[in-house]
Structures are given as structure tokens and as C-alpha cells.
Motif scaffolding. Structure first.
Motif, PDB file in Angstrom:
ATOM      1  N   ALA A 103       0.825  -1.220   0.000  1.00 42.30           N
ATOM      2  CA  ALA A 103       0.000   0.000   0.000  1.00 42.30           C
ATOM      3  C   ALA A 103       0.855   1.265   0.000  1.00 42.30           C
ATOM      4  N   GLY A 104       2.093   1.150   0.460  1.00 43.22           N
ATOM      5  CA  GLY A 104       2.960   2.324   0.504  1.00 43.22           C
ATOM      6  C   GLY A 104       3.739   2.559  -0.787  1.00 43.22           C
ATOM      7  N   ASP A 105       3.684   1.612  -1.716  1.00 40.08           N
ATOM      8  CA  ASP A 105       4.476   1.709  -2.954  1.00 40.08           C
ATOM      9  C   ASP A 105       3.663   2.497  -4.003  1.00 40.08           C
ATOM     10  N   ILE A 106       3.684   3.819  -3.853  1.00 39.49           N
ATOM     11  CA  ILE A 106       2.821   4.653  -4.701  1.00 39.49           C
ATOM     12  C   ILE A 106       3.214   4.544  -6.178  1.00 39.49           C
ATOM     13  N   ASP A 107       4.521   4.511  -6.459  1.00 38.39           N
ATOM     14  CA  ASP A 107       4.968   4.402  -7.866  1.00 38.39           C
ATOM     15  C   ASP A 107       4.467   3.092  -8.477  1.00 38.39           C
ATOM     16  N   GLY A 108       4.615   2.013  -7.691  1.00 37.31           N
ATOM     17  CA  GLY A 108       4.187   0.688  -8.170  1.00 37.31           C
ATOM     18  C   GLY A 108       2.684   0.665  -8.422  1.00 37.31           C
ATOM     19  N   LEU A 109       1.931   1.285  -7.526  1.00 36.55           N
ATOM     20  CA  LEU A 109       0.461   1.297  -7.661  1.00 36.55           C
ATOM     21  C   LEU A 109       0.038   2.111  -8.878  1.00 36.55           C
ATOM     22  N   LEU A 110       0.742   3.239  -9.075  1.00 35.63           N
ATOM     23  CA  LEU A 110       0.424   4.106 -10.221  1.00 35.63           C
ATOM     24  C   LEU A 110       0.687   3.362 -11.529  1.00 35.63           C
ATOM     25  N   ALA A 111       1.831   2.695 -11.574  1.00 36.76           N
ATOM     26  CA  ALA A 111       2.183   1.959 -12.797  1.00 36.76           C
ATOM     27  C   ALA A 111       1.130   0.886 -13.067  1.00 36.76           C
ATOM     28  N   PHE A 112       0.704   0.191 -12.005  1.00 33.76           N
ATOM     29  CA  PHE A 112      -0.295  -0.866 -12.163  1.00 33.76           C
ATOM     30  C   PHE A 112      -1.629  -0.285 -12.657  1.00 33.76           C
ATOM     31  N   ALA A 113      -2.061   0.805 -12.001  1.00 32.17           N
ATOM     32  CA  ALA A 113      -3.359   1.402 -12.372  1.00 32.17           C
ATOM     33  C   ALA A 113      -3.343   1.856 -13.827  1.00 32.17           C
ATOM     34  N   ARG A 114      -2.204   2.381 -14.247  1.00 33.58           N
ATOM     35  CA  ARG A 114      -2.100   2.823 -15.657  1.00 33.58           C
ATOM     36  C   ARG A 114      -2.122   1.638 -16.595  1.00 33.58           C
ATOM     37  N   SER A 115      -1.302   0.617 -16.285  1.00 29.67           N
ATOM     38  CA  SER A 115      -1.190  -0.485 -17.248  1.00 29.67           C
ATOM     39  C   SER A 115      -2.494  -1.268 -17.328  1.00 29.67           C
ATOM     40  N   GLU A 116      -3.232  -1.375 -16.208  1.00 28.99           N
ATOM     41  CA  GLU A 116      -4.485  -2.143 -16.226  1.00 28.99           C
ATOM     42  C   GLU A 116      -5.686  -1.281 -16.592  1.00 28.99           C
ATOM     43  N   LYS A 117      -5.428   0.013 -16.831  1.00 27.94           N
ATOM     44  CA  LYS A 117      -6.525   0.950 -17.162  1.00 27.94           C
ATOM     45  C   LYS A 117      -7.637   0.888 -16.101  1.00 27.94           C
ATOM     46  N   ILE A 118      -7.234   1.104 -14.847  1.00 31.72           N
ATOM     47  CA  ILE A 118      -8.180   1.063 -13.719  1.00 31.72           C
ATOM     48  C   ILE A 118      -9.109   2.277 -13.813  1.00 31.72           C
ATOM     49  N   ASP A 119     -10.411   2.037 -13.652  1.00 30.41           N
ATOM     50  CA  ASP A 119     -11.388   3.139 -13.742  1.00 30.41           C
ATOM     51  C   ASP A 119     -11.573   3.874 -12.419  1.00 30.41           C
ATOM     52  N   LEU A 120     -11.368   3.163 -11.310  1.00 28.94           N
ATOM     53  CA  LEU A 120     -11.555   3.789  -9.993  1.00 28.94           C
ATOM     54  C   LEU A 120     -10.614   3.122  -8.996  1.00 28.94           C
ATOM     55  N   THR A 121      -9.839   3.960  -8.290  1.00 25.12           N
ATOM     56  CA  THR A 121      -8.973   3.432  -7.224  1.00 25.12           C
ATOM     57  C   THR A 121      -9.521   3.913  -5.892  1.00 25.12           C
ATOM     58  N   VAL A 122      -9.585   2.996  -4.933  1.00 29.71           N
ATOM     59  CA  VAL A 122     -10.106   3.328  -3.601  1.00 29.71           C
ATOM     60  C   VAL A 122      -8.983   3.084  -2.595  1.00 29.71           C
ATOM     61  N   VAL A 123      -8.635   4.147  -1.864  1.00 32.14           N
ATOM     62  CA  VAL A 123      -7.483   4.035  -0.953  1.00 32.14           C
ATOM     63  C   VAL A 123      -7.998   3.770   0.462  1.00 32.14           C
ATOM     64  N   GLY A 124      -7.568   2.647   1.063  1.00 27.91           N
ATOM     65  CA  GLY A 124      -8.013   2.304   2.414  1.00 27.91           C
ATOM     66  C   GLY A 124      -7.204   2.990   3.510  1.00 27.91           C
ATOM     67  N   PRO A 125      -5.885   2.737   3.607  1.00 30.39           N
ATOM     68  CA  PRO A 125      -5.125   3.210   4.775  1.00 30.39           C
ATOM     69  C   PRO A 125      -4.630   4.654   4.694  1.00 30.39           C
ATOM     70  N   GLU A 126      -4.226   5.183   5.853  1.00 32.50           N
ATOM     71  CA  GLU A 126      -3.841   6.585   5.966  1.00 32.50           C
ATOM     72  C   GLU A 126      -2.474   6.905   5.380  1.00 32.50           C
ATOM     73  N   ASP A 127      -1.550   5.918   5.436  1.00 26.18           N
ATOM     74  CA  ASP A 127      -0.181   6.253   5.047  1.00 26.18           C
ATOM     75  C   ASP A 127      -0.082   6.754   3.590  1.00 26.18           C
ATOM     76  N   PRO A 128      -0.594   6.008   2.606  1.00 25.76           N
ATOM     77  CA  PRO A 128      -0.510   6.549   1.237  1.00 25.76           C
ATOM     78  C   PRO A 128      -1.281   7.859   1.050  1.00 25.76           C
ATOM     79  N   LEU A 129      -2.389   8.027   1.784  1.00 26.48           N
ATOM     80  CA  LEU A 129      -3.150   9.283   1.662  1.00 26.48           C
ATOM     81  C   LEU A 129      -2.285  10.454   2.118  1.00 26.48           C
ATOM     82  N   SER A 130      -1.614  10.270   3.260  1.00 31.36           N
ATOM     83  CA  SER A 130      -0.825  11.389   3.798  1.00 31.36           C
ATOM     84  C   SER A 130       0.405  11.653   2.928  1.00 31.36           C
TER      85      SER A 130
END
Ligand code: AMP
Length: 591
Positions: free
Chosen positions: A48-75
């Protein structure tokens, strides 16, 4: 629609469970997920803390909606980063999440905008903090400013403990940079509750109330945990308190954030301390709580996806929430040793049998699939056994029946989740407030406000002397046996309600004439005050001031045999006198 949920706890399992019910969702990924989530979403091994990894995944999979659960990535600004990349994401921006990530920011914001909270100050110097603690004395609460996984708050019974806490946070840096500042604040008493709402930065759409159980053992004993269980609704937040929380805390906070250039979008969570009629904020979280999300999402009947999209697109004024009237309870099962060290990889049994139970769902937190195709405990909090029932009592029984079927070596859970709610629901109301129509509610809330001030339990109902006389008679006839000591009756027009009640009880009845006809309450006043001999009704003034006085008069009657209420009445009178003195001093200066 493809959805990515970020996180790996019980909260994220509940989110995935809820999102999966949406007809518009075709595929759900969860990063990194857990053993339970794997059964309903594709888990991807990105932390959940790997923002670069998550961004790359969301882009490559063409994610329509991402929902963030925990506080650390939000902050750390995951929402800003995803938005900049043109991706739709549900959660608070970095600047908005500061409400959770910096306790000093939250405290200062509340002070600036008159949002009620514990009095406190922020320090960057240990010496100054120490001097402040010595000045205000114990009990006192010391908080690391930044995120500390729920461990950075130390409630100190003595000055010595407070100085040690300051040293742990500011000098030893037990929570790292989170302790570069510390907040020292007064210690509040009362009952805690959680209030969560969706907001798009303008509209605030509240979820029902809930209550968490932080300490590890029954009766709130032992060290704090991430949360050992939760339930909804929390009766300490009744209809009246709900409205006040909205008007005094939730809406002002969202407005304050917008005014300060930090528009808040997502879920706003206020942790509250409620003491009779006083509500104060202990903390804000910028996300769903865990475990509150589990019982709350189980009560939400709407499709959650359009609500999340409305939050993102600023259209929340067009949405409403459809909430199940029933109650929900979540019992967290934890690993032996938690919240200290615990063993991982222990197989869990009983999940299949609970899976067949109706109205129960087991949300997974620290679990993973084991080699034999089963589920093993792999974290501190392992499962959130969540049940729904017509009453809190029924939900509690159901959740514990399910928890009893599940076992693994050294598992433990609290046995008293929901008991505070049960106690409140089962406590006899000491005052019965009855009104002729629901349109009288605004007026009769004046009585509620006063009863709350004096900590007096009450029950409220609608019955008409003319349209449902049997109900009014039954209410009055049974009131004494149910533990009531006073009845307050509010009605407008030719107001016979108080008289009908008085005819059927030996309890004192106070009548509140309501101004709801063209005679401006004179009709209600005369029909209430002019009772036939032998059937007295105490009559107060017309309308809301009358309702407030009725509340005070009822408290005075109860105080005859209750020294606690008598002491509160004394304090109330003294406060009123002080207010008058302050006004006269102000006027003297002006003249
Ligand atoms: P927080 O993370 O600020 O909610 O603090 C965690 C827990 O510490 C709360 O749930 C309360 O039990 C307790 N706490 C925090 N602030 C106070 C306070 N000012 N007075 C009493 N207890 C507090």
C-alpha cells in the motif's frame, strides 16, 4: 468498470465486499489484499505504501476507480499523484489528509474555527512541553503529532507518566519524525464514538454512528490495539446528538478545510468524546476506520460506487444513503500475543461452517492462503466476524455464535463487544417525552437538550390525544412500571394530550403548549393549564422556551432523590448567574 482497492486489512475486505455488489463493476484488484480478499478480488503483490508501483499498475491495467483504504498513502499524496496522472481515485488529498497526519494541524484548525475539542497546545521543544505539563497537571494526554499507527497517543494519569511520555515521543523518538512535535491536551471523560461521513468538500452525507473498542481486554482494560471490535448504531449518538454533530463538527470542519484551501473529499472520520450534552473531537481520520468500516458497510444498502464517484466529481448533493435499520456488530479475532508479538502461519479452522451461516460475514485482516489450500493467521488482527440483527443484542449473539465456531492456536477476542450499546438500550428512560405530532419535534428538542445536560435518560414518542388516544393511554399507564419518573407532553391546538396522560398515570406530567395554530399557542396554553380539579398538569411557557423549562423542571423533580442531578442543577444555575454578570459588565463598559 475495473476497480483497484489499496490495503490489506479488514476494512479493505469490507470495501471489496461492498464494491463487488455493484452491478457496474466487472473486475476488482486489491493491492496487496489478504487471504480472504483473494476469494473475491485479484490480489496483486504491491504494498500500500508503494505509490509508484500502484500508479504503474493502475495505468497499465486501465483502472477506472482506485479506492485508498489506509492513511499512510493518503498522507503521502497518493490521491494527488493519481489525479495528476488523470486517474479517478477515492480518498483525501495530501493537504486534506493532514487532518489525520498532523494532530497539531487538526488542533489548530479546530481552535481557529470554533470546533469543539480538548484544550491543548503544540510543542516542538521538550522543555516547553515539560513546563506546560507541570502547569496544567495530570491527568493529561500526550500525543505524537504525526502518524504512529494508533500508538502515538498516551493517556497519562500522573505528571510523572506525562513527562515520560513526552521523553518517549520527543527525545527518544519512539515514533520517529512523528514525534518532532507533540500535542499536550486536557484529558476528557465520557463515552467515545465514531462518526463517519462521505463528503465532496461541500455536501456532508453522514453514515450511521458506530463505536470502536480499542483496548485489548474486556471492560476496556489492557493496552490499546488497532481496534478489537465495533458496532453500529451507537446509542450514545441519538437523533438529537447526530444533528448536533453534523452542525457543530462535520459541516464546520468541511467548510473550514475548504476555506483554508484544502478541500476535503472522501470519508471524514471524527473520533468523539461524548459527555452528557458535550461533544468534543478527539481526533480526525481521513478514511474509513478499521474495524468501523465492517459494521458500517454492512448496513449501507446503496451501491457504494456511484457514491464514491459523486464524491470525486463534487455531486454529492444529488446522493442519499439508504441505511439498513438493523444493527451490526463486528468481533475482531486476534493472534495470541497481539498487540505485542505473535506467531504467524497458524491454520484457522471453522471458516467454512461460519460461511454457511445467515446474516454473518467474516472479514479477513491478517490472513493468507496456506499450502494446504486453507487459511492461516498471518497478522495481529486476523478476522472481523460481523453479524447483522434486528437489535444490537441479536447481532451480538449472532457474531459470538459465529466466533465460537472459529479457532486457531492462541486466538483471542473480547467477549464484551457491543455491551455499552446494550446497557444504554436497556437502561430505563427516566423521562417520557410525548408529542402530538412529529412536527412538534423541533420544539420538543428543547426538553431533550436540557435532559442531556443533566445526564437524564429519556424516551421520545408521538401519540395524539385525538387521533391515537389508545397509544397515549397505554404510554401513560405503563410509564411508572417502566421506571419513568416524569412525563413531558407537548401538543398544539386544543391540546388535550397532557390531560389525557395525566388522567392515566400518577406520575407528574408537564405540559408544553405548542404554537401550531392560528391562535398562536393560546389555545394550547389554555387547554393545558386549565385542567379540572384532581388532575394537575404542570404548565410551562409556550413553544421551545417552554420545552426547555419543562426539561429543567423534570430534572428538578428527579433531583429530589438524585444528588448527582441536584449537583448538576446547582452548577447550571451558577453558570447562568455568571453569564448574566458577564453581560452586565460588558454593558457597564459600553455605557
Ligand atoms: P486519538 O488517536 O487521538 O483518537 O487517540 C486514541 C485514543 O486515546 C482515543 O480513542 C481515546 O481513548 C484516547 N484519547 C485521545 N485524546 C484524549 C483526550 N483528550 N482525553 C481522553 N482520552 C483521549
Amino acid at each position: 468498470m475495473k476497480v483497484l482497492v489499496i490495503g490489506s486489512g479488514g476494512r479493505e475486505h469490507a470495501l471489496v465486499w461492498k464494491i463487488r455488489q455493484s452491478p457496474v463493476v466487472k473486475k476488482i484488484y486489491c493491492a496487496p489484499g489478504n487471504g480472504g480478499i483473494a476469494g473475491m478480488a485479484e490480489c496483486v503483490p504491491i504494498e500500500a505504501g508503494d505509490i509508484d508501483g500502484l500508479l504503474a499498475f493502475a495505468r497499465s491495467e486501465k483502472i477506472d476507480l482506485t479506492v485508498v483504504g489506509p492513511e499512510d498513502p493518503l498522507s503521502r499524496g497518493i490521491v494527488d499523484i493519481f489525479e495528476a496522472a488523470g486517474l479517478k481515485v477515492f480518498g483525501a488529498s495530501r493537504k486534506a489528509a493532514e487532518l489525520e497526519a498532523s494532530k497539531s494541524f487538526a488542533k489548530d484548525l479546530m481552535m481557529r474555527h470554533g470546533i469543539p475539542t480538548a484544550r491543548g497546545e503544540t510543542f516542538t521543544s521538550y522543555k516547553k512541553a515539560e513546563a506546560f505539563v507541570r502547569k496544567i497537571g495530570a491527568p493529561v494526554v500526550v500525543k505524537a503529532d504525526g502518524l504512529a499507527a494508533g500508538k502515538g497517543v498516551i493517556v497519562c494519569a500522573t505528571e510523572k507518566e506525562a513527562l515520560e511520555a513526552l521523553k518517549t515521543i520527543m527525545v527518544d523518538r519512539a515514533f520517529g519524525d512523528a514525534g518532532s512535535r507533540a500535542v499536550v491536551e486536557e484529558c476528557l471523560t465520557g463515552e467515545e464514538a465514531s462518526f463517519l461521513a462521505f463528503t465532496d468538500g461541500k455536501t456532508v452525507l453522514p453514515l450511521p454512528s458506530s463505536q470502536d473498542h480499542k483496548p485489548v481486554y474486556d471492560d476496556d482494560k489492557g493496552p490499546n490495539t488497532g481496534g478489537m471490535g465495533a458496532y453500529s448504531p451507537a446509542p450514545v449518538i441519538d437523533r438529537y446528538m447526530h444533528e448536533r454533530i453534523m452542525q457543530e463538527i462535520m459541516i464546520p470542519t468541511v467548510r473550514a478545510m475548504a476555506a483554508e484551501g484544502r478541500p476535503y473529499k472522501g470519508v471524514l472520520y471524527a473520533g468523539l468524546m461524548i459527555d452528557r450534552d458535550r461533544i468534543r473531537v478527539l481526533e480526525f481520520n481521513a478514511r474509513f476506520g478499521d474495524p468501523e468500516a465492517q459494521p458500517l458497510l454492512m448496513r449501507m444498502k446503496n451501491d457504494i460506487v456511484p457514491v464514491m464517484e459523486a464524491v470525486i466529481e463534487g455531486r454529492l448533493d444529488k446522493c442519499r444513503l439508504d441505511i439498513d435499520d438493523r444493527a451490526t456488530v463486528c468481533v475482531v479475532m486476534a493472534s495470541g500475543g497481539y498487540p505485542g508479538t505473535y506467531k504467524k502461519g497458524i491454520p484457522i479452522s471453522g471458516l467454512e461452517s461460519v460461511g454457511r451461516m445467515k446474516d454473518v460475514f467474516v472479514f479477513h485482516a491478517g490472513t493468507r492462503a496456506d499450502e494446504k489450500g486453507g487459511i492461516a493467521a498471518s497478522g495481529g488482527r486476523v478476522l472481523g466476524v460481523t453479524a447483522i440483527g434486528d437489535t444490537v443484542k441479536e447481532a451480538i449473539t449472532r457474531a459470538y455464535k459465529a466466533a465460537a465456531k472459529i479457532s486457531w492456536k492462541d486466538a483471542h477476542f473480547r467477549k464484551d463487544i457491543g455491551m455499552k450499546a446494550l446497557k444504554r438500550f436497556e437502561a430505563a428512560p427516566r423521562v417520557g417525552i410525548i408529542m402530538g405530532s412529529d412536527s412538534d419535534l423541533g420544539v420538543m428538542e428543547g426538553a431533550v437538550a436540557m435532559l442531556k445536560k443533566f445526564g437524564i435518560s429519556y424516551e421520545m414518542t408521538v401519540a395524539s390525544a385525538h387521533r391515537s388516544p389508545e397509544k397515549a393511554v397505554a404510554f401513560a399507564g405503563g410509564a411508572r412500571a417502566r421506571g419513568m419518573q416524569v412525563i413531558i407532553a407537548g401538543a398544539g391546538h386544543a391540546a388535550h394530550l397532557a390531560g389525557v396522560l395525566a388522567a392515566h398515570t400518577t406520575l407528574p406530567v408537564i405540559g408544553v403548549p405548542i404554537d401550531s395554530s392560528c391562535l398562536q399557542g393560546m389555545d394550547a396554553l389554555l387547554s393545558t393549564v386549565q385542567m379540572p380539579p384532581g388532575i394537575p398538569v404542570a404548565t410551562v411557557s409556550i413553544g421551545k422556551p417552554g420545552a426547555r423549562n419543562a426539561g429543567i423542571l423534570a430534572a428538578q423533580m428527579i433531583a429530589l432523590s438524585d444528588p448527582g442531578v441536584a449537583a448538576l442543577l446547582e452548577a447550571f444555575k451558577a453558570d447562568m448567574a455568571r453569564e448574566v454578570d458577564a453581560k452586565s459588565e460588558k454593558l457597564a463598559k459600553f455605557v
